[in-house]
Motif scaffolding. Structure first.
Motif, PDB file in Angstrom:
ATOM      1  N   THR A   4     -12.695  -4.322  -4.239  1.00 14.89           N
ATOM      2  CA  THR A   4     -11.785  -3.202  -4.476  1.00 14.89           C
ATOM      3  C   THR A   4     -12.586  -1.906  -4.692  1.00 14.89           C
ATOM      4  O   THR A   4     -12.258  -0.863  -4.127  1.00 14.89           O
ATOM      5  CB  THR A   4     -10.908  -3.471  -5.715  1.00 14.89           C
ATOM      6  N   GLN A   7     -13.853  -0.606  -1.454  1.00 16.53           N
ATOM      7  CA  GLN A   7     -12.827   0.097  -0.668  1.00 16.53           C
ATOM      8  C   GLN A   7     -12.599   1.514  -1.211  1.00 16.53           C
ATOM      9  O   GLN A   7     -12.423   2.463  -0.453  1.00 16.53           O
ATOM     10  CB  GLN A   7     -11.523  -0.703  -0.688  1.00 16.53           C
ATOM     11  N   ILE A   8     -12.639   1.614  -2.545  1.00 18.11           N
ATOM     12  CA  ILE A   8     -12.430   2.933  -3.153  1.00 18.11           C
ATOM     13  C   ILE A   8     -13.570   3.881  -2.767  1.00 18.11           C
ATOM     14  O   ILE A   8     -13.348   5.037  -2.412  1.00 18.11           O
ATOM     15  CB  ILE A   8     -12.280   2.807  -4.679  1.00 18.11           C
ATOM     16  N   ILE A  11     -13.096   5.074   0.675  1.00 18.70           N
ATOM     17  CA  ILE A  11     -12.083   6.147   0.734  1.00 18.70           C
ATOM     18  C   ILE A  11     -12.691   7.487   0.300  1.00 18.70           C
ATOM     19  O   ILE A  11     -12.527   8.510   0.975  1.00 18.70           O
ATOM     20  CB  ILE A  11     -10.858   5.782  -0.146  1.00 18.70           C
ATOM     21  N   ILE A  12     -13.452   7.448  -0.813  1.00 19.88           N
ATOM     22  CA  ILE A  12     -14.058   8.699  -1.308  1.00 19.88           C
ATOM     23  C   ILE A  12     -15.034   9.262  -0.270  1.00 19.88           C
ATOM     24  O   ILE A  12     -14.971  10.441   0.102  1.00 19.88           O
ATOM     25  CB  ILE A  12     -14.778   8.467  -2.654  1.00 19.88           C
ATOM     26  N   ALA A  14     -15.257   8.558   2.919  1.00 17.37           N
ATOM     27  CA  ALA A  14     -14.588   8.934   4.179  1.00 17.37           C
ATOM     28  C   ALA A  14     -13.963  10.326   4.040  1.00 17.37           C
ATOM     29  O   ALA A  14     -14.043  11.150   4.965  1.00 17.37           O
ATOM     30  CB  ALA A  14     -13.531   7.910   4.541  1.00 17.37           C
ATOM     31  N   THR A  15     -13.376  10.601   2.868  1.00 21.40           N
ATOM     32  CA  THR A  15     -12.776  11.927   2.633  1.00 21.40           C
ATOM     33  C   THR A  15     -13.861  13.014   2.665  1.00 21.40           C
ATOM     34  O   THR A  15     -13.710  14.049   3.321  1.00 21.40           O
ATOM     35  CB  THR A  15     -12.046  11.944   1.270  1.00 21.40           C
ATOM     36  N   LEU A  18     -15.096  13.452   6.224  1.00 18.16           N
ATOM     37  CA  LEU A  18     -14.162  14.258   7.041  1.00 18.16           C
ATOM     38  C   LEU A  18     -14.280  15.743   6.697  1.00 18.16           C
ATOM     39  O   LEU A  18     -14.310  16.604   7.574  1.00 18.16           O
ATOM     40  CB  LEU A  18     -12.726  13.796   6.794  1.00 18.16           C
TER      41      LEU A  18
END
Lengths: 251, 252
Positions: A4, A7-8, A11-12, A14-15, A18
């Protein structure tokens, strides 16, 4: 680190990734824009200097043409008039003397007319229609061929650079017709259609194969000149079928 | 006024938003009549008005739980009565995306506008299909519709930037002084920074609500900045010293 948390983090990151990509993209675009802006300005300066160079060449050519014309006029016309006047003044008869004075006055008139052509101020005072009329009259006066001009409107208020280019291109087109085509008739038409204002120069001479490079180079030069003022030049010709030149005026 | 009402409508998010709307409206009505009729000014204002309106309605639904519950029940959502996603789905993720695409469209060269027009048609067909077929319910999280809309907006912004480096009209101007440049930059940042958090919204709220909320805050701040830029666009004729005149592709 459990799945988990992984995955977090994904996400961080990947943001952030981007965001980084977007920043790089925008900054790159601004840099590319600056580079292209500089290139564009250099290109514009080059086009401007070429335009000025073309205009200068055209002015020189027109002056050269004018000098040739004046030379011919001095020899064929004014020279003849002065010789005739001299003969008349040599006579003791009063009527011959009077005739001599008239011829001298005519010669003075001709010299005044010629002197006006020595600088390019006449370009500003003359309309394209008047210029074409004069050119056609001159050709007709030599007895070389029949000429005609049909104009739907008067081409006035053109900027001097456009006028110079048009005058030179028309002059050169007519010279080419006389030198190479041996036509029986030269027709010029000034009209307007969907493409804008146009001048059509048409002769019924021997024509030529327009696709051949040797004959096309002079025409290419005329086309380029028309393009420098934002106009267009189109030539159609075939052996034995005359030549048609369409000049499209800039909007 | 009770404390809950004040908490719902007077927080660090609504106050700047309402202020931006007021500034936008004042600047817009101070514009000359012909500028008010120009799409470059009324469309940004319309987006600001719509955004502020739905955010306030959203805060109202949080204040009035019964109202929110009854709307959810009407839409068939009895499992999550505390959600007000239906409101944000319709306004922010659907109508908002269409308005942003429309805004991007007006800044593009006429030859490129057709791509945005087609994107808008495809988007409308996709949202109708996805919702009617039940693939994405109106009252639940809609990651596919968000992803589709966000990608279309990112492609639209890309088209704008390509136009900026290729069109002669834009090459004559300084992009940093163009309203359109800042609009496109912030729209692009808003949609790209909130992309992951919006797509993974449901997952984050279930697994790590604190992180979910933090990432959501980034999106909220970016939305505020975008609203600020849109308000600035409406006010730009009043501050012509800062902004250059937009290159004239053609008006409207």
């Amino acid at each position: 680190m459990n799945p988990t948390e992984d995955q977090i983090y994904v996400i961080i990151f990947a943001t952030l990734f981007l965001g980084g990509i977007m920043s790089t993209f925008v900054i790159s675009m601004v840099f590319i824009h600056r580079q292209r802006q500089t290139q564009n300005r250099q290109k514009m300066d080059q086009v401007k200097s070429e335009h000025e160079k073309t205009l200068l060449n055209i002015e020189n050519e027109i002056q050269q043409e004018t000098l040739t014309h004046i030379g011919r006029e001095l020899h064929d016309n004014i020279g003849q008039l002065l010789s005739l006047a001299k003969l008349n003044f040599g006579s003791i008869k009063p009527e011959k003397q009077a005739e001599g004075k008239e011829i001298l006055a005519q010669a003075i008139q001709e010299v005044r007319g010629l002197s006006k052509q020595l600088n390019l101020d006449w370009v500003e005072s003359i309309s394209i229609n008047e210029f074409i009329s004069q050119q056609l009259e001159r050709i007709h006066a030599t007895g070389f061929c029949e000429t005609s001009l049909a104009a739907d409107f008067e081409l006035i208020d053109l900027p001097k650079d456009q006028k110079l280019v048009l005058i030179r291109v028309i002059q050169e087109s007519l010279n080419n017709a006389i030198k190479h085509a041996s036509p029986d008739q030269i027709k010029i038409r000034i009209y307007e259609n969907g493409k804008g204002k146009q001048i059509l120069i048409k002769d019924d001479g021997k024509g030529f194969d327009a696709s051949q490079e040797s004959t096309g180079s002079g025409m290419f030069n005329l086309k380029k000149r028309m393009e420098t003022i934002g106009g267009g030049f189109n030539l159609t010709s075939a052996v034995g079928k005359g030549t048609e030149i369409t000049l499209t005026l800039p909007n | 006024m009770d404390d809950r009402f004040i908490e719902a409508f007077f927080n660090e998010y609504t106050i700047p938003m309402d202020l931006l709307l007021m500034i936008g409206l004042i600047c817009f009505f101070k514009l000359p009549k012909e500028l008010r009729a120009n799409v470059h000014y009324w469309l940004p204002l319309l987006i600001v008005v719509l955004s502020v309106l739905f955010q306030n309605v959203g805060f109202y639904t949080n204040y009035n739980y019964e109202f929110k519950k009854s709307v959810n029940a009407f839409l068939g959502n009895t499992q999550y009565p505390q959600f007000n996603l239906w409101l944000f789905n319709i306004t922010d993720k659907q109508i908002g995306v269409l308005l942003f695409l429309g805004l991007i469209r007006i800044w593009l060269a006429p030859s490129k506008r057709i791509y945005i027009t087609w994107m808008m048609y495809i988007f409308v067909v996709a949202i109708v299909f996805l919702q009617l077929s039940g693939i994405e319910l109106m009252y639940l999280h809609q990651p596919i519709i968000f992803a589709l809309g966000a990608n279309m907006i990112l492609v639209g912004c890309g088209l704008y930037f390509i136009g900026m480096i290729t069109q002669e009209e834009y090459l004559d101007s300084n992009p940093l002084k163009l309203v359109s440049f800042w609009q496109m930059t912030f729209i692009m940042f808003t949609f790209s920074l909130s992309y992951i958090s919006s797509v993974a919204l449901f997952y984050l709220y279930k697994v790590n609500p604190v992180l979910g909320e933090s990432l959501q805050t980034i999106g909220d701040i970016m939305s505020l900045v975008t609203l600020g830029i849109l308000t600035l666009s409406v006010a730009s004729p009043h501050i012509s010293r800062i902004f250059e005149k937009e290159p004239s592709y053609e008006s409207n």
